[in-house]
Write an enzyme that holds these catalytic residues in place. Sequence first.
Site, PDB file in Angstrom:
ATOM      1  N   ARG A  64     -25.926 -80.667  64.071  1.00 69.01           N
ATOM      2  CA  ARG A  64     -26.688 -80.829  65.309  1.00 69.01           C
ATOM      3  C   ARG A  64     -28.021 -80.110  65.309  1.00 69.01           C
ATOM      4  O   ARG A  64     -28.947 -80.527  65.967  1.00 69.01           O
ATOM      5  CB  ARG A  64     -25.846 -80.327  66.477  1.00 69.01           C
ATOM      6  CG  ARG A  64     -24.678 -81.237  66.744  1.00 69.01           C
ATOM      7  CD  ARG A  64     -23.779 -80.684  67.816  1.00 69.01           C
ATOM      8  NE  ARG A  64     -22.905 -79.662  67.253  1.00 69.01           N
ATOM      9  CZ  ARG A  64     -21.677 -79.425  67.718  1.00 69.01           C
ATOM     10  NH1 ARG A  64     -21.201 -80.109  68.722  1.00 69.01           N
ATOM     11  NH2 ARG A  64     -20.934 -78.490  67.164  1.00 69.01           N
ATOM     12  N   ASP A 200      -5.357 -79.151  51.700  1.00 65.82           N
ATOM     13  CA  ASP A 200      -4.629 -77.883  51.768  1.00 65.82           C
ATOM     14  C   ASP A 200      -5.114 -77.147  50.534  1.00 65.82           C
ATOM     15  O   ASP A 200      -4.692 -77.447  49.415  1.00 65.82           O
ATOM     16  CB  ASP A 200      -3.115 -78.089  51.707  1.00 65.82           C
ATOM     17  CG  ASP A 200      -2.396 -76.771  51.907  1.00 65.82           C
ATOM     18  OD1 ASP A 200      -2.808 -75.771  51.273  1.00 65.82           O
ATOM     19  OD2 ASP A 200      -1.448 -76.717  52.689  1.00 65.82           O
ATOM     20  N   HIS A 201      -6.037 -76.213  50.723  1.00 64.84           N
ATOM     21  CA  HIS A 201      -6.739 -75.703  49.536  1.00 64.84           C
ATOM     22  C   HIS A 201      -5.806 -74.950  48.592  1.00 64.84           C
ATOM     23  O   HIS A 201      -6.122 -74.774  47.423  1.00 64.84           O
ATOM     24  CB  HIS A 201      -7.978 -74.891  49.918  1.00 64.84           C
ATOM     25  CG  HIS A 201      -7.707 -73.502  50.394  1.00 64.84           C
ATOM     26  ND1 HIS A 201      -7.300 -73.214  51.660  1.00 64.84           N
ATOM     27  CD2 HIS A 201      -7.803 -72.302  49.762  1.00 64.84           C
ATOM     28  CE1 HIS A 201      -7.157 -71.907  51.795  1.00 64.84           C
ATOM     29  NE2 HIS A 201      -7.455 -71.319  50.645  1.00 64.84           N
ATOM     30  N   HIS A 263      -0.041 -73.859  53.755  1.00 65.58           N
ATOM     31  CA  HIS A 263      -0.081 -73.277  52.415  1.00 65.58           C
ATOM     32  C   HIS A 263       1.291 -72.825  51.913  1.00 65.58           C
ATOM     33  O   HIS A 263       1.696 -73.115  50.794  1.00 65.58           O
ATOM     34  CB  HIS A 263      -1.026 -72.072  52.380  1.00 65.58           C
ATOM     35  CG  HIS A 263      -2.379 -72.338  52.974  1.00 65.58           C
ATOM     36  ND1 HIS A 263      -3.020 -73.549  52.850  1.00 65.58           N
ATOM     37  CD2 HIS A 263      -3.215 -71.552  53.682  1.00 65.58           C
ATOM     38  CE1 HIS A 263      -4.207 -73.479  53.463  1.00 65.58           C
ATOM     39  NE2 HIS A 263      -4.333 -72.282  53.978  1.00 65.58           N
TER      40      HIS A 263
HETATM   41  C1  BG6 Z   1      -7.025 -70.195  55.372  1.00 67.75           C
HETATM   42  C2  BG6 Z   1      -6.607 -69.438  56.594  1.00 67.75           C
HETATM   43  O1  BG6 Z   1      -6.484 -71.491  55.384  1.00 67.75           O
HETATM   44  O2  BG6 Z   1      -6.569 -69.518  54.223  1.00 67.75           O
HETATM   45  C3  BG6 Z   1      -7.129 -68.027  56.562  1.00 67.75           C
HETATM   46  O3  BG6 Z   1      -7.094 -70.105  57.747  1.00 67.75           O
HETATM   47  C4  BG6 Z   1      -6.752 -67.342  55.274  1.00 67.75           C
HETATM   48  O4  BG6 Z   1      -6.657 -67.270  57.680  1.00 67.75           O
HETATM   49  C5  BG6 Z   1      -7.104 -68.211  54.088  1.00 67.75           C
HETATM   50  O5  BG6 Z   1      -7.447 -66.119  55.219  1.00 67.75           O
HETATM   51  C6  BG6 Z   1      -6.563 -67.626  52.810  1.00 67.75           C
HETATM   52  O6  BG6 Z   1      -7.046 -68.374  51.740  1.00 67.75           O
HETATM   53  P1  BG6 Z   1      -7.230 -67.704  50.315  1.00 67.75           P
HETATM   54  O7  BG6 Z   1      -7.654 -68.833  49.430  1.00 67.75           O
HETATM   55  O8  BG6 Z   1      -8.257 -66.636  50.482  1.00 67.75           O
HETATM   56  O9  BG6 Z   1      -5.890 -67.156  49.967  1.00 67.75           O
END
Ligand code: BG6
Length: 511
Positions: A64, A200-201, A263
Amino acid sequence: MPNTSPTANPLREGLTGRAQPEPCSLVIFGASGDLTHRKLVPALYNLAADGALPPAINVVGFARRDKTDELFRRELGEAARKYSRQPVVDALWESFAASICYHRSEFDNLSGYESLAKLLNELDAARGTCGNRLFYLAAAPDQFEVILENLSRSGLNKPVAGGWSRVIVEKPFGNDLPSARHLNDLVEGVFPEKETYRIDHYLGKETAQNIMVLRFANALFEAMWNARYIDHVQITASEPLGVENRAGYYEKSGALRDMVQNHLLQLLCLTAMEPPTGLDADAIRDEKVKVLRSLRPLEGDDVFRHVIRAQYGAGAINGKRVVAYRDEANVDPESTAETYVALQVNVDNWRWAGVPFFVRVGKRLPKAGTEIAVHFKSVPPVLFKATGEAVDDNVLVIRIQPDEGVSLRMSAKMPGSSLRIEPVKMDFHYGTSFGKATPEAYERLLLDAMSGDPTLFARRDEVEEAWKFVDAIHAAWSTRSDDLAFYSAGTWGPTEAEELIKRHGTTWRRL
Ligand code: BG6
């Protein structure tokens, strides 16, 4: 293992990863936000530095605020310098930055999408990006609906000129089952499931991908991967960070929704699932869904017996004083949001009958670490009993981060004339064994989405099953709040969590 699915993309699908991602335009909605700066742009830069990006790419920031392409590039350059895992080389940044442009529009203004369509057509013609479009929803979740609606109204969701049109949806994917279903319905009305990539990383983390290889490429472990030999499993995600600047979101989510629903349940699925019929996306996701369906629901009073929620009080992290959660900026001074949760999960299927999975996650814990620890059963207490020596159980630890690797605790005789038994470790470290840094999760995931490989993304039914499990816990929590425990920042959580695992005759691992 060959990819045996008849429907699989012969070039690249599943965990085999062979092909180049295709030329495309990546449009990031929410381009001024934190995720773009901290994760997406550093990931893209690293892919560029490794020569892994497609031969032609356009990165279009959609947001934006009013700004020029130059200013946008400069801001992203600063972010890349701050957050990239590899140092940024100016010349390389400049050549990558040439692919970046900025498109200013309100999210609810259709004409902004029509002009985006025009811009993308021009970029296709100028740079050979072949009509392939990847739309990344990295804006605030309450904007997803209006963005999807306008992508549809402007026709941007429809492939053009033999290209493809895909969407990546960032988390949180809903905040309970009804909202996740609603979002799924919305997305489904605009993009087909095969073009929908729910992030979902944790699935993009190298060691999470290694769980399947460890289990199914080693005869040694899989033969013992069941209730006969395994006593229990501990899955831990521990962070020294507090809520940072995310109170607005975290107050509503808490640790259970923020980390467990996605996760940690994904890690549990990879640990518990049956061997898939192949390495293609659906074969793997089918097995994960079966695990989620086998979770024993935690409902009513069971929740208070098997789930501990807690919140951090003031304390110290690495010798530095930190405030209590309730004193953080924008947090309700009477907040009951949990920053820690520990729970006992049972997977009620043939393989895991009677094996508890203890899952814990917390903020403001002493150390950063995510791991899965598989505790094997004890040997019969006969042979070494007479010596008075205690024999520790075998523990296989999969370290997701940091210091990615796998270790196995075994018992060994200490050198010397008497029989003394000591625990020793066989240890594999990614860094030393492969001699190169593991890529960031977002690098892998962006590449997969550009290659049309949804294996490391959550499918609709996975997300919904996980919410079903988590919602039942929340329903019980909403009936009272006197079970909320407290722990001091910089400690390993509340004593109630120690009690939970003690009932099984064991203790939490110290990371
Ligand atoms: C995110 C959460 O999905 O994952 C955060 O919203 C968290 O709260 C983070 O800190 C942790 O990810 P990573 O990759 O640092 O373990």
